[in-house]
Design a protein around this motif. Structure first.
Motif, PDB file in Angstrom:
ATOM      1  N   HIS A  49       0.854  -1.187   0.000  1.00 14.30           N
ATOM      2  CA  HIS A  49       0.000   0.000   0.000  1.00 14.30           C
ATOM      3  C   HIS A  49       0.892   1.239   0.000  1.00 14.30           C
ATOM      4  CE1 HIS A  49      -3.763  -2.169   0.621  1.00 14.30           C
ATOM      5  NE2 HIS A  49      -3.154  -2.874   1.568  1.00 14.30           N
ATOM      6  N   PRO A  50       0.955   1.970  -1.119  1.00 12.02           N
ATOM      7  CA  PRO A  50       1.843   3.137  -1.202  1.00 12.02           C
ATOM      8  C   PRO A  50       1.512   4.193  -0.153  1.00 12.02           C
ATOM      9  CG  PRO A  50       1.034   2.508  -3.373  1.00 12.02           C
ATOM     10  CD  PRO A  50       0.237   1.725  -2.378  1.00 12.02           C
ATOM     11  N   VAL A  51       2.551   4.811   0.382  1.00 11.46           N
ATOM     12  CA  VAL A  51       2.408   5.926   1.328  1.00 11.46           C
ATOM     13  C   VAL A  51       3.477   6.957   0.974  1.00 11.46           C
ATOM     14  CG1 VAL A  51       1.260   4.842   3.293  1.00 11.46           C
ATOM     15  CG2 VAL A  51       3.692   4.490   2.982  1.00 11.46           C
ATOM     16  N   VAL A  52       3.117   7.911   0.140  1.00 10.89           N
ATOM     17  CA  VAL A  52       4.087   8.874  -0.379  1.00 10.89           C
ATOM     18  C   VAL A  52       4.763   9.645   0.748  1.00 10.89           C
ATOM     19  CG1 VAL A  52       4.372  10.922  -1.826  1.00 10.89           C
ATOM     20  CG2 VAL A  52       2.814   9.103  -2.544  1.00 10.89           C
ATOM     21  N   GLU A  53       4.028   9.885   1.831  1.00  8.66           N
ATOM     22  CA  GLU A  53       4.594  10.682   2.914  1.00  8.66           C
ATOM     23  C   GLU A  53       5.760   9.983   3.604  1.00  8.66           C
ATOM     24  OE1 GLU A  53       0.720   8.806   4.584  1.00  8.66           O
ATOM     25  OE2 GLU A  53       1.549   9.509   2.673  1.00  8.66           O
ATOM     26  N   ALA A  54       5.927   8.679   3.374  1.00 10.41           N
ATOM     27  CA  ALA A  54       7.028   7.943   4.005  1.00 10.41           C
ATOM     28  C   ALA A  54       8.349   8.126   3.269  1.00 10.41           C
ATOM     29  CB  ALA A  54       6.688   6.463   4.091  1.00 10.41           C
TER      30      ALA A  54
END
Length: 291
Positions: A257-262
């Protein structure tokens, strides 16, 4: 100055494997014979070729100078043998490419196929190198170029004798068992986490990434191998972070599940500041494969 091909072959094996014991196993020699070869070669060059680092051996200054030349001597000897069988190696070149787990499965077959079509005179020999020591392997001449990783949140420091270029970027995502929805913020905060050791660049980048998610990750499992971390995540033992390329090691048991903020990481190609033409050609193909 006199040395033997056997001594040079032993020296290269010890340099590449970092241990006299592993070199002995690889060559089919006794450890004593390997030690004798290295001692004799040291007397010839009148300087230490290796120095100890922990339980292993790394190249000293004289060893770094000798290694690429020893490889060339051994390659020339092999070419001479093959020429006697009717083969012509006058235009061939051997390039050693350092790879790590996910880069091997994703890029290496494409790189080899592309080079066979466009540069058939260049033979690529892959060598698996710990991504944490890929830079040192290029600087020490153990490999001609390497596929490595740079984390913008914990960037590689400048190093003398090293040049690198980013060829791809990818974001971190949360790894969960296949079919599982994206964890909520509360789930992220309460979950067990599977993380690399904090002293590694990857470990520091992962901890910065979890902090960027607004959590203080509970470090339940400390795992170095990405494939093992993904396997544990697939069984539900904890959460971890990965990128799309890293997921090539995980199989169908895990989802991302992508999490750009990471944040994320860069795939980089590392060479010496002034590589040879064959090394430049391989680097260009690697760049195109990841583009």
């Amino acid at each position: 100055m006199t040395w033997t091909l056997g001594q040079l072959r032993t020296f290269v094996a010890v340099a590449e494997l970092g241990s006299m014991t592993r070199a002995a196993d690889h060559l089919g020699y006794s450890v004593g014979a390997v030690s004798q070869h290295i001692s004799a070669l040291r007397r010839v060059v009148d300087s230490d070729l290796f120095r100890r680092r922990g339980r292993g051996l790394v190249l000293a200054e004289a060893g770094r100078t000798l290694l690429p030349r020893a490889r060339n001597i051994l390659a020339a000897q092999q070419q001479a043998e093959m020429a006697m069988l009717g083969r012509d190696f006058r235009s061939e070149a051997i390039v050693t490419l350092g790879v790590f787990g996910s880069a091997s499965t994703t890029a290496l077959p494409k790189v080899v196929r592309a080079l066979a079509e466009r540069h058939p005179h260049i033979e690529v020999r892959a060598r698996e190198i710990n991504v944490e020591t890929m830079s040192a392997a290029v600087i020490d001449g153990i490999i001609d170029l390497g596929i490595g990783i740079n984390y913008p949140a914990a960037p590689l420091p400048p190093m003398r004798g090293l040049s690198w270029e980013a060829v791809a970027e990818e974001d971190f995502g949360i790894v969960v068992p296949a079919g599982t929805s994206r964890p909520s913020d509360d789930d992220l905060a309460e979950a067990d986490w599977i993380l690399p050791p904090a002293e590694e660049l990857f470990g520091r980048a992962m901890r910065l990434a979890t902090s960027a998610l607004g959590i203080n990750a509970k470090e339940t499992h400390i795992v170095t191998d990405t494939a093992v971390a993904l396997a544990l995540a697939g069984t539900g033992l904890g959460l971890t972070l990965a990128t799309p390329i890293m997921m090539s090691l995980g199989g169908s048991e895990v989802d991302l599940h992508p999490v750009v903020e990471a944040g994320g990481r860069e795939i980089i190609v590392l060479t010496s500041p002034d590589p040879s033409d064959p090394v430049r050609a391989v680097a260009k193909v690697v760049t195109e494969v990841f583009a």
